[in-house]
Design a protein around this motif. Structure first.
Motif, mmCIF file in Angstrom:
data_model
loop_
_atom_site.group_PDB
_atom_site.id
_atom_site.type_symbol
_atom_site.label_atom_id
_atom_site.label_comp_id
_atom_site.label_asym_id
_atom_site.label_seq_id
_atom_site.Cartn_x
_atom_site.Cartn_y
_atom_site.Cartn_z
ATOM 1 N N ASP A 1 0.146 -53.300 58.004
ATOM 2 C CA ASP A 1 0.535 -52.933 59.476
ATOM 3 C C ASP A 1 0.166 -53.890 60.571
ATOM 4 O O ASP A 1 0.870 -54.281 61.466
ATOM 5 C CB ASP A 1 -0.086 -51.665 59.796
ATOM 6 N N PHE A 2 -0.973 -54.344 60.666
ATOM 7 C CA PHE A 2 -1.485 -55.497 61.307
ATOM 8 C C PHE A 2 -0.486 -56.867 61.267
ATOM 9 O O PHE A 2 -0.001 -57.247 62.137
ATOM 10 C CB PHE A 2 -2.961 -55.875 61.214
ATOM 11 N N HIS A 3 -0.187 -57.015 60.063
ATOM 12 C CA HIS A 3 0.461 -58.461 59.564
ATOM 13 C C HIS A 3 1.930 -58.277 60.410
ATOM 14 O O HIS A 3 2.513 -58.921 61.030
ATOM 15 C CB HIS A 3 0.945 -58.451 58.247
ATOM 16 N N PRO B 1 2.212 -58.832 53.829
ATOM 17 C CA PRO B 1 1.067 -59.612 54.413
ATOM 18 C C PRO B 1 0.626 -60.586 53.399
ATOM 19 O O PRO B 1 0.502 -60.552 52.205
ATOM 20 C CB PRO B 1 0.064 -58.569 54.737
ATOM 21 N N PRO B 2 -0.125 -61.632 53.810
ATOM 22 C CA PRO B 2 -1.149 -62.432 52.902
ATOM 23 C C PRO B 2 -1.991 -61.448 52.269
ATOM 24 O O PRO B 2 -2.409 -60.459 52.856
ATOM 25 C CB PRO B 2 -1.733 -63.649 53.658
ATOM 26 N N VAL C 1 -6.176 -53.298 62.186
ATOM 27 C CA VAL C 1 -6.971 -54.426 62.310
ATOM 28 C C VAL C 1 -6.814 -55.777 61.493
ATOM 29 O O VAL C 1 -6.478 -55.357 60.284
ATOM 30 C CB VAL C 1 -8.662 -54.096 62.378
ATOM 31 N N ASN C 2 -7.028 -56.893 61.838
ATOM 32 C CA ASN C 2 -7.075 -57.989 61.058
ATOM 33 C C ASN C 2 -8.181 -58.148 60.394
ATOM 34 O O ASN C 2 -9.455 -57.424 60.498
ATOM 35 C CB ASN C 2 -6.413 -59.337 61.868
#
Length: 95
Positions: free
Chosen positions: A33-35, A26-27, A66-67
């Motif tokens: 997990d959201f990514h 992810p960034p 969540v993001n």
């Protein structure tokens, strides 16, 4: 000028290709997990997304992650009603 690869549609995705999304980094500031869930949603068909989610859950990853704005993947997908329904049906199988 280089020629680009022609677009292909409805091709069969191998398990290797589907499951490679589980390793997406992810960034900074984005839940891993959201990514994975979001990145896969953007690139997969619902059938491939279901295959990914089966392994995602088997790996004990968090489908309720969540993001940075506090939205779950279901909430984000629901913002795109034109394409959302098949993906929301897949997610419902894992909730």
């Amino acid at each position: 000028m280089a020629l680009s690869q022609p677009a292909t549609f409805n091709e069969e995705w191998s398990d290797e290709r589907v499951f490679a999304y589980l390793n997406q980094l992810p960034p900074e500031g984005v839940n891993a997990d959201f990514h994975v869930l979001y990145h896969a949603y953007k690139h997969m068909r619902p059938t491939d997304y279901e295959r990914l989610l089966t392994q995602f859950i088997a790996d004990h990853r968090d489908i309720n992650s969540v993001n940075p704005e506090g939205l779950k993947i279901h909430d984000v997908i629901a913002q795109f009603p034109r394409h959302a329904q098949p993906f929301l049906e897949v997610l419902a199988k894992f909730s």
